[in-house]
Enzyme design. Structure first.
Site, PDB file in Angstrom:
ATOM      1  N   GLY A  90      19.321   3.826 -16.510  1.00 19.27           N
ATOM      2  CA  GLY A  90      20.269   2.933 -16.707  1.00 19.27           C
ATOM      3  C   GLY A  90      21.748   3.406 -15.796  1.00 19.27           C
ATOM      4  CG  ASP A 212      24.870  -3.257 -24.620  1.00 18.49           C
ATOM      5  OD1 ASP A 212      24.974  -4.688 -24.500  1.00 18.49           O
ATOM      6  OD2 ASP A 212      24.564  -2.447 -24.052  1.00 18.49           O
TER       7      ASP A 212
END
Length: 369
Positions: A90, A212
């Protein structure tokens, strides 16, 4: 006095005058340069700001009660961070599957050397995940901070992310692992686990907002129990369930509408909205950030399509076509999606708390027994 002699005198005088002028200019320039040198030296000797990874002693950065793991042990456990052991990646960096000397299998999350945003995420995870324990939140084992390297170590969750199972993605993790459509019962159980984890976070003495919540941040263990992960955007809040933020945080498709209306105060209700979106996603296996065409060919968001179908009593048409019909209960599906609708109300104060959501699921369980 003859003209040649006067000319020589004039030349000599001019030479001296020009020499004096240039000497003056040189001296002025030297004087002018000195302050700049002093200033430059002062700048070079100033303390480096906190965005440098190596400028502040670790004792000031990290809670001394957190478990520190030595780099030499991680290098050995990851075979010098071999690409063969990468199970995720990521903006933060790469995640490696590793076996510590103690025999424990862990996930090693390494911050990219030039990822300042990743460093902020590292700090956020240290300050939140490092101090909590819950069955539905991924366990934090420790950290490593050496030079510019910043590494977080977690328990290894066998089945990978919920995102991989909803969409059968196999680009990361164990590509050889068997994948099959999740049953309705499994999907509901996963959502209940996420709800319990969020309810725990929101009701701490210093509540934590995840900011998130999404399918890729929900990990599934060998029994398909949910574990909330990736606390890089999480924030602990001092006051009554609110946090002032200078920037929008989250993932498109999951972010609540108040983020786009200029709200600077983030509350636990932002997590509730994202959770509701996740519920629609789990039921439909459709990505929230991709538009859906309605019966008129108009592109609408997943939450709009889902809400419309529920209001038209067409809940069963929403479901992922790969879900086996054997364990489906129409009333249970309807109640599940109604909870998702409550969570995704446009006005934050109209959304239920995560505690209320857990109770709604408990009531649902009692009525279906």
């Amino acid at each position: 006095m003859d003209s040649p002699f006067l000319a020589v005198l004039a030349a000599i005088a001019s030479f001296f005058i020009i020499t004096i002028i240039f000497s003056f200019i040189y001296i002025v320039c030297r004087i002018a340069k000195n302050p700049r040198r002093v200033l430059a030296n002062r700048r070079r000797t100033r303390p480096i700001r906190s965005n440098s990874l190596t400028s502040i002693p670790e004792s000031q950065l990290f809670d001394p009660s957190l478990n520190k793991i030595e780099m030499v042990d991680l290098v050995k456990a990851t075979r010098d961070f071999s690409p063969d052991l990468i199970v995720g990646d990521g903006s933060f960096g790469y995640v490696y599957k590793a076996h510590l000397g103690s025999g424990v299998t862990v996930a090693v999350k390494k911050l990219g050397a030039d990822a300042f945003q990743g460093y902020r995420e590292f700090k956020a995870e240290m300050e939140t995940l490092g101090r909590i324990r819950h069955d539905n939140i991924v366990k934090f084992f420790g950290y490593c901070a050496t030079g510019s390297d910043r590494i977080l170590i977690y328990e290894f969750i066998e089945k990978g992310s919920l995102d991989h199972w909803l969409y059968d993605t196999s680009s990361t993790g164990d590509a050889s692992a068997e994948r099959f459509p999740l049953s309705w019962r499994t999907r509901v159980n996963i959502i209940k686990g996420v709800a319990k984890g969020l309810a725990f976070m929101h009701n701490l003495d210093k509540p934590i907002i995840h900011r998130d919540i999404k399918a890729s941040n929900v990990l599934l263990d060998a029994d398909f129990e949910a574990h909330i992960a990736d606390f890089g955007l999480a924030r602990s809040i001092e006051s009554s369930h609110s946090h002032v933020s200078t920037q929008v945080a989250g993932t498109m498709g999951y972010m609540p509408p108040e983020y786009f209306h200029g709200a600077t105060t983030v509350t636990v209700m932002a997590d509730v909205y994202s959770f509701g979106i996740l519920m629609f996603e789990v039921a439909t296996s459709r990505r929230p950030n991709l538009p859906i065409k309605d019966e008129n060919g108009k592109e609408i968001r997943l939450v709009e399509w889902g809400t419309r179908m529920v209001l038209q009593n067409q809940e069963m048409k929403l479901l992922d076509v790969h879900i086996s019909k054997d364990d489906l209960n129409t009333n249970e599906v309807s109640e599940f999606l109604k909870i998702a609708m409550l969570c995704t109300k446009e006005i934050p104060k109209l959304r239920p708390s995560m505690n209320d959501i857990v109770k709604l699921f408990e009531i649902q369980d009692e009525t279906t027994i």
